[in-house]
Design an enzyme around this catalytic site. Sequence first.
Site, PDB file in Angstrom:
ATOM      1  N   HIS A 105       4.743  53.121 173.747  1.00 56.96           N
ATOM      2  CA  HIS A 105       3.322  53.096 173.727  1.00 56.96           C
ATOM      3  C   HIS A 105       2.921  51.723 172.703  1.00 56.96           C
ATOM      4  O   HIS A 105       3.164  50.974 171.861  1.00 56.96           O
ATOM      5  CB  HIS A 105       2.713  54.035 173.046  1.00 56.96           C
ATOM      6  CG  HIS A 105       2.115  54.475 171.721  1.00 56.96           C
ATOM      7  ND1 HIS A 105       1.630  53.441 170.921  1.00 56.96           N
ATOM      8  CD2 HIS A 105       3.669  54.906 170.848  1.00 56.96           C
ATOM      9  CE1 HIS A 105       1.968  53.530 169.547  1.00 56.96           C
ATOM     10  NE2 HIS A 105       3.266  54.975 169.859  1.00 56.96           N
ATOM     11  N   ASP A 107      -0.540  50.600 172.222  1.00 56.86           N
ATOM     12  CA  ASP A 107      -1.560  50.662 170.989  1.00 56.86           C
ATOM     13  C   ASP A 107      -1.415  50.647 169.617  1.00 56.86           C
ATOM     14  O   ASP A 107       0.247  51.253 169.685  1.00 56.86           O
ATOM     15  CB  ASP A 107      -2.535  51.728 171.550  1.00 56.86           C
ATOM     16  CG  ASP A 107      -2.261  52.899 171.752  1.00 56.86           C
ATOM     17  OD1 ASP A 107      -1.225  53.519 172.309  1.00 56.86           O
ATOM     18  OD2 ASP A 107      -2.826  53.787 170.972  1.00 56.86           O
ATOM     19  N   ASP A 137       6.129  51.766 164.859  1.00 59.95           N
ATOM     20  CA  ASP A 137       4.865  52.581 165.818  1.00 59.95           C
ATOM     21  C   ASP A 137       4.358  51.952 166.595  1.00 59.95           C
ATOM     22  O   ASP A 137       3.118  51.593 166.938  1.00 59.95           O
ATOM     23  CB  ASP A 137       3.834  53.297 165.132  1.00 59.95           C
ATOM     24  CG  ASP A 137       3.805  54.152 165.550  1.00 59.95           C
ATOM     25  OD1 ASP A 137       3.578  54.548 166.687  1.00 59.95           O
ATOM     26  OD2 ASP A 137       2.716  55.102 164.535  1.00 59.95           O
ATOM     27  N   GLU A 171      -1.799  55.766 173.596  1.00 61.35           N
ATOM     28  CA  GLU A 171      -1.420  57.006 172.861  1.00 61.35           C
ATOM     29  C   GLU A 171      -1.739  57.601 170.942  1.00 61.35           C
ATOM     30  O   GLU A 171      -1.420  58.777 171.385  1.00 61.35           O
ATOM     31  CB  GLU A 171       0.329  56.573 172.687  1.00 61.35           C
ATOM     32  CG  GLU A 171       1.664  57.710 172.002  1.00 61.35           C
ATOM     33  CD  GLU A 171       1.187  57.663 170.744  1.00 61.35           C
ATOM     34  OE1 GLU A 171       1.582  58.625 170.561  1.00 61.35           O
ATOM     35  OE2 GLU A 171       0.494  56.957 169.682  1.00 61.35           O
ATOM     36  N   GLU A 172      -1.902  56.400 170.913  1.00 62.13           N
ATOM     37  CA  GLU A 172      -2.872  56.724 169.137  1.00 62.13           C
ATOM     38  C   GLU A 172      -4.304  57.820 169.597  1.00 62.13           C
ATOM     39  O   GLU A 172      -4.450  58.018 168.334  1.00 62.13           O
ATOM     40  CB  GLU A 172      -2.831  55.600 168.541  1.00 62.13           C
ATOM     41  CG  GLU A 172      -1.609  54.891 167.588  1.00 62.13           C
ATOM     42  CD  GLU A 172      -0.975  55.844 166.908  1.00 62.13           C
ATOM     43  OE1 GLU A 172      -1.319  56.840 166.637  1.00 62.13           O
ATOM     44  OE2 GLU A 172      -0.083  55.003 166.942  1.00 62.13           O
ATOM     45  N   ASP A 198      11.751  59.521 174.504  1.00 65.61           N
ATOM     46  CA  ASP A 198      10.382  58.514 173.344  1.00 65.61           C
ATOM     47  C   ASP A 198      10.721  58.820 171.892  1.00 65.61           C
ATOM     48  O   ASP A 198      11.448  58.858 171.678  1.00 65.61           O
ATOM     49  CB  ASP A 198       8.998  59.843 174.081  1.00 65.61           C
ATOM     50  CG  ASP A 198       7.620  59.129 173.853  1.00 65.61           C
ATOM     51  OD1 ASP A 198       7.872  58.199 173.089  1.00 65.61           O
ATOM     52  OD2 ASP A 198       6.674  60.243 173.218  1.00 65.61           O
ATOM     53  N   HIS A 445       1.809  54.265 160.077  1.00 62.99           N
ATOM     54  CA  HIS A 445      -0.047  54.201 159.823  1.00 62.99           C
ATOM     55  C   HIS A 445      -0.467  54.796 158.330  1.00 62.99           C
ATOM     56  O   HIS A 445      -1.557  54.022 158.262  1.00 62.99           O
ATOM     57  CB  HIS A 445      -0.623  55.903 159.347  1.00 62.99           C
ATOM     58  CG  HIS A 445      -0.002  56.234 161.440  1.00 62.99           C
ATOM     59  ND1 HIS A 445      -0.990  57.321 162.015  1.00 62.99           N
ATOM     60  CD2 HIS A 445       1.128  55.185 162.904  1.00 62.99           C
ATOM     61  CE1 HIS A 445      -0.235  57.395 163.828  1.00 62.99           C
ATOM     62  NE2 HIS A 445       0.619  56.560 163.814  1.00 62.99           N
TER      63      HIS A 445
HETATM   64  C1  LIG Z   1      13.358  67.366 154.416  1.00 54.10           C
HETATM   65  C2  LIG Z   1      12.477  66.763 156.334  1.00 54.10           C
HETATM   66  C3  LIG Z   1      13.104  65.766 156.463  1.00 54.10           C
HETATM   67  C4  LIG Z   1      12.345  65.355 156.982  1.00 54.10           C
HETATM   68  C5  LIG Z   1      12.164  64.022 157.657  1.00 54.10           C
HETATM   69  C6  LIG Z   1      10.835  63.126 158.365  1.00 54.10           C
HETATM   70  C7  LIG Z   1      11.328  61.980 158.317  1.00 54.10           C
HETATM   71  C8  LIG Z   1       9.564  61.642 159.435  1.00 54.10           C
HETATM   72  C9  LIG Z   1      10.104  60.761 159.835  1.00 54.10           C
HETATM   73  C10 LIG Z   1       8.793  59.967 160.910  1.00 54.10           C
HETATM   74  C11 LIG Z   1       7.853  59.963 160.796  1.00 54.10           C
HETATM   75  C12 LIG Z   1       6.353  59.837 160.743  1.00 54.10           C
HETATM   76  C13 LIG Z   1       5.533  60.256 161.849  1.00 54.10           C
HETATM   77  C14 LIG Z   1       5.707  59.692 162.897  1.00 54.10           C
HETATM   78  C15 LIG Z   1       4.794  59.348 163.638  1.00 54.10           C
HETATM   79  C16 LIG Z   1       4.963  59.065 164.961  1.00 54.10           C
HETATM   80  C17 LIG Z   1       4.170  59.000 165.901  1.00 54.10           C
HETATM   81  C18 LIG Z   1       2.793  59.511 165.814  1.00 54.10           C
HETATM   82  O1  LIG Z   1       1.350  58.053 165.250  1.00 54.10           O
HETATM   83  N1  LIG Z   1       2.189  60.156 167.124  1.00 54.10           N
HETATM   84  C19 LIG Z   1       0.209  59.875 166.771  1.00 54.10           C
HETATM   85  C20 LIG Z   1       0.307  61.050 166.031  1.00 54.10           C
HETATM   86  O2  LIG Z   1       1.215  62.584 165.495  1.00 54.10           O
HETATM   87  O3  LIG Z   1      -1.119  61.904 165.281  1.00 54.10           O
HETATM   88 ZN   LIG Z   2       3.818  55.847 167.907  1.00 51.37          ZN
HETATM   89 ZN   LIG Z   3       1.629  56.828 165.885  1.00 51.51          ZN
END
Ligand SMILES: CCCCCCCC/C=C\CCCCCCCC(=O)NCC(=O)O
Ligand SMILES: [Zn+2]
Ligand SMILES: [Zn+2]
Length: 475
Positions: A105, A107, A137, A171-172, A198, A445
């Site tokens: 995405h 945005d 992101d 997407e956001e 994705d 974010h």
């Molecule tokens: C033991 C636990 C391990 C967990 C590891 C987590 C690692 C996560 C790494 C990054 C994730 C951060 C969130 C990213 C979301 C990206 C997509 C997004 O922003 N979509 C919109 C939304 O969800 O609102």
């Molecule tokens: Zn994203």
């Molecule tokens: Zn995001």
Amino acid sequence: MAISMGKGSVGVLTGVFIASLAVVVAVLLLRTYNLPELKVAWKGKGAPRIELEEDEREQLYEALKAFPRLFNSSLVEYELVGEYSHLFNVQGSDNSLLPYMLIAHLDVVPATPEGWDLPPFSGEEKEGYIYGRGSLDDKNRVIGILQGLEFLFKRGYKPRRSFYIGLGHDEEIGGRHGAKEIVKTLETRNVKLEFLLDEGFEVLDGVIYGTKRPIALIGVTEKGTITLNLTVHSPPGHSSMPPRESRIGILSAALSRLEQNPMPNRFGKGPEGAMFEQLADEFYFPLNIMMANLWLFGPLVSRILQRTPSGNAIVRTTTALTIFNAGIKSNVIPQTARATVNFRIHPAETVNEVMKAMNTTIMDSRVIPSSDVPAFDPLPVSPHDDDNLGYQTLKRTINDVFLVEPVAPGVFIGNTDSRHYGNLTASIYKFKPVVVKSEDLNRFHGINERISKEVCYSQDFNKHATALQSRIFSD
Ligand SMILES: CCCCCCCC/C=C\CCCCCCCC(=O)NCC(=O)O
Ligand SMILES: [Zn+2]
Ligand SMILES: [Zn+2]
């Protein structure tokens, strides 16, 4: 933090990863490419519209300049969807093979400069990192995909398997005008996909407590979501005669109850248990023993995990208070107090169950819930067995490109455009080709979102490209 790319058995996937590695190079190319005259092969209904605004025309022209081989290839059909999203179809030589799809995405979430070392929309560099909202992101993947294709076309790439690329623009905020329109477009053409890739998890270096070496997670499902507005209304008045309970007080108390009474720890009730069991050998003693015997140590492990925000996100439905608004003047009792709460639903729970629990916790009829965006349950789990083409291609590519052996399926904690593609394929995989350390998690974010330049350059681009040639052309 690293970024890398390469490709697996499916055509461009390797190139995409390789190109993701070179995102910095791509950004530089965007600025410096010395253009031959363009003969752009625009096809489909997305041919440039005459009514494009000057700045839109300028942006499209910049894209054409940056990726001339992609936009001039006779194998590529390009169209604009939902006004700002982009759909590419790359024609393979073997129509008996189901196409796959890569999505990303364009945005980003907003950013104000406070707290940033460099302005969030500058793309400036400092100490080997490029700073900017979207650098992780998801602009790195957008550029990676396009640069990967450009790289492959330069090498005379002709895929056997056709594939699509979808670049969404919203997407956001849920993907309603971007991804959903792309899906509609594909559905009208009866397109089915072998698999879809994705954004999602990354290579996690020291992120999972107690692990001995970097581990890559591929999201094979994702948590559900509810975004609720909670409002308290009543007539305004003079602050010299305040009511016993103000709207702000009522709402704050309700929000505080939500925060103080989190949803239960459901560790082991969803697919996350299998992930830890599969990774048991990657943990130091005694965690390795505990992970291998979750039937016994599950409750203890779940308590360890919930100590960190990322671990907590794995074990339960999370409750995030994200927006709070009330008041217009210091001596006016506000008429309305309104807050937004964002729940991310653990795979063992549903929207209905979380709503019921929320009402029980708030237990105050003056707090009125409403919603502007549809809630959804946790998503189905995509197949990830030994003979699944999409999962195995991605897994082997991660092994080769990042030289990271442990790769495991996980429950992704964010939500992305891929959930809209469920009618086109049951095989949806979520992985972002970057290496992330614990201290990077708040950059998503957050402030100082950045991507490493040094690691991009230090990876041996040509070595990866050569090593993966057989895969690039084998499918
Ligand atoms: C033991 C636990 C391990 C967990 C590891 C987590 C690692 C996560 C790494 C990054 C994730 C951060 C969130 C990213 C979301 C990206 C997509 C997004 O922003 N979509 C919109 C939304 O969800 O609102
Ligand atoms: Zn994203
Ligand atoms: Zn995001």
